[in-house]
Motif scaffolding. Structure first.
Motif, PDB file in Angstrom:
ATOM      1  N   TYR A 191       0.845  -1.193   0.000  1.00  0.00           N
ATOM      2  CA  TYR A 191       0.000   0.000   0.000  1.00  0.00           C
ATOM      3  C   TYR A 191       0.879   1.242   0.000  1.00  0.00           C
ATOM      4  O   TYR A 191       1.928   1.274   0.632  1.00  0.00           O
ATOM      5  CB  TYR A 191      -0.918   0.030   1.226  1.00  0.00           C
ATOM      6  N   VAL A 192       0.425   2.292  -0.684  1.00  0.00           N
ATOM      7  CA  VAL A 192       1.204   3.523  -0.785  1.00  0.00           C
ATOM      8  C   VAL A 192       0.484   4.652  -0.055  1.00  0.00           C
ATOM      9  O   VAL A 192      -0.711   4.878  -0.242  1.00  0.00           O
ATOM     10  CB  VAL A 192       1.434   3.917  -2.260  1.00  0.00           C
ATOM     11  N   ASP A 193       1.244   5.354   0.780  1.00  0.00           N
ATOM     12  CA  ASP A 193       0.773   6.561   1.442  1.00  0.00           C
ATOM     13  C   ASP A 193       1.575   7.729   0.890  1.00  0.00           C
ATOM     14  O   ASP A 193       2.750   7.585   0.555  1.00  0.00           O
ATOM     15  CB  ASP A 193       0.982   6.478   2.960  1.00  0.00           C
ATOM     16  N   ASP A 194       0.937   8.890   0.795  1.00  0.00           N
ATOM     17  CA  ASP A 194       1.580  10.097   0.283  1.00  0.00           C
ATOM     18  C   ASP A 194       1.849  11.046   1.439  1.00  0.00           C
ATOM     19  O   ASP A 194       0.963  11.301   2.253  1.00  0.00           O
ATOM     20  CB  ASP A 194       0.678  10.770  -0.752  1.00  0.00           C
ATOM     21  N   ILE A 195       3.073  11.548   1.502  1.00  0.00           N
ATOM     22  CA  ILE A 195       3.488  12.437   2.582  1.00  0.00           C
ATOM     23  C   ILE A 195       4.047  13.714   1.964  1.00  0.00           C
ATOM     24  O   ILE A 195       4.893  13.658   1.070  1.00  0.00           O
ATOM     25  CB  ILE A 195       4.556  11.760   3.468  1.00  0.00           C
ATOM     26  N   GLU A 196       3.560  14.845   2.451  1.00  0.00           N
ATOM     27  CA  GLU A 196       3.987  16.131   1.923  1.00  0.00           C
ATOM     28  C   GLU A 196       4.478  17.036   3.047  1.00  0.00           C
ATOM     29  O   GLU A 196       3.961  16.991   4.162  1.00  0.00           O
ATOM     30  CB  GLU A 196       2.822  16.833   1.229  1.00  0.00           C
ATOM     31  N   PHE A 197       5.453  17.842   2.705  1.00  0.00           N
ATOM     32  CA  PHE A 197       6.007  18.833   3.609  1.00  0.00           C
ATOM     33  C   PHE A 197       6.062  20.156   2.862  1.00  0.00           C
ATOM     34  O   PHE A 197       6.575  20.211   1.752  1.00  0.00           O
ATOM     35  CB  PHE A 197       7.429  18.449   4.032  1.00  0.00           C
ATOM     36  N   VAL A 198       5.527  21.221   3.465  1.00  0.00           N
ATOM     37  CA  VAL A 198       5.567  22.549   2.865  1.00  0.00           C
ATOM     38  C   VAL A 198       6.168  23.506   3.884  1.00  0.00           C
ATOM     39  O   VAL A 198       5.668  23.634   5.004  1.00  0.00           O
ATOM     40  CB  VAL A 198       4.157  23.036   2.459  1.00  0.00           C
TER      41      VAL A 198
END
Length: 142
Positions: A94-101
């Motif tokens: 399974y793929v999870d998406d992680i973002e940092f701004v």
């Protein structure tokens, strides 16, 4: 800094950072997402914090994430004020998406979002992703 809207292939492709506002996408009502820009307790999570320059902090974050590849993290892009990572589970893939701004309005703040691409509940996995990165980031040398 200009941001690039990223798209991913496959079921449940993520809705990533807005090109227009630069804000992270809000979480849906499902409990498989956390976002430091969310105001509700179910989805809310503290942003990461740093001191010094945003450029040095982004480079540090990229180094930390690169060291976490053996745990399932994959740095996809690190550009301007935006860092995008995927996390893939070992057993089911399974793929999870992680973002940092890196916030332009709040010095020293890195807003975060982590969300599953499919399913409803994640058993707290996305919250754990952010906390695992937070711990690694906090203890890493600048």
């Amino acid at each position: 800094a200009a941001s690039v809207m990223l798209t991913a292939c496959g079921a449940g492709s993520p809705m990533l950072r807005s090109q227009v506002t630069g804000e992270l996408a809000p979480c849906s009502s499902a409990p498989h997402c956390v976002n430091s820009q969310a105001s509700d307790e179910r989805h809310g999570i503290a942003p990461l914090r740093y001191t010094g320059s945003p450029v040095a902090a982004r480079e540090k974050l990229a180094r930390v994430l690169k060291r976490m590849e053996s745990r399932g993290y994959q740095l996809v892009t690190s550009e301007g004020d935006y860092v995008y990572v995927t996390f893939t589970t070992g057993l089911m893939g399974y793929v999870d998406d992680i973002e940092f701004v890196f916030s332009q309005r709040e010095p020293g703040v890195i807003h975060v979002r982590s969300s599953s691409r499919i399913g409803y509940s994640d058993g707290g996995a996305n919250r754990n992703h952010i906390e695992e990165v937070r711990t690694a980031y906090t203890v890493a040398k600048s």
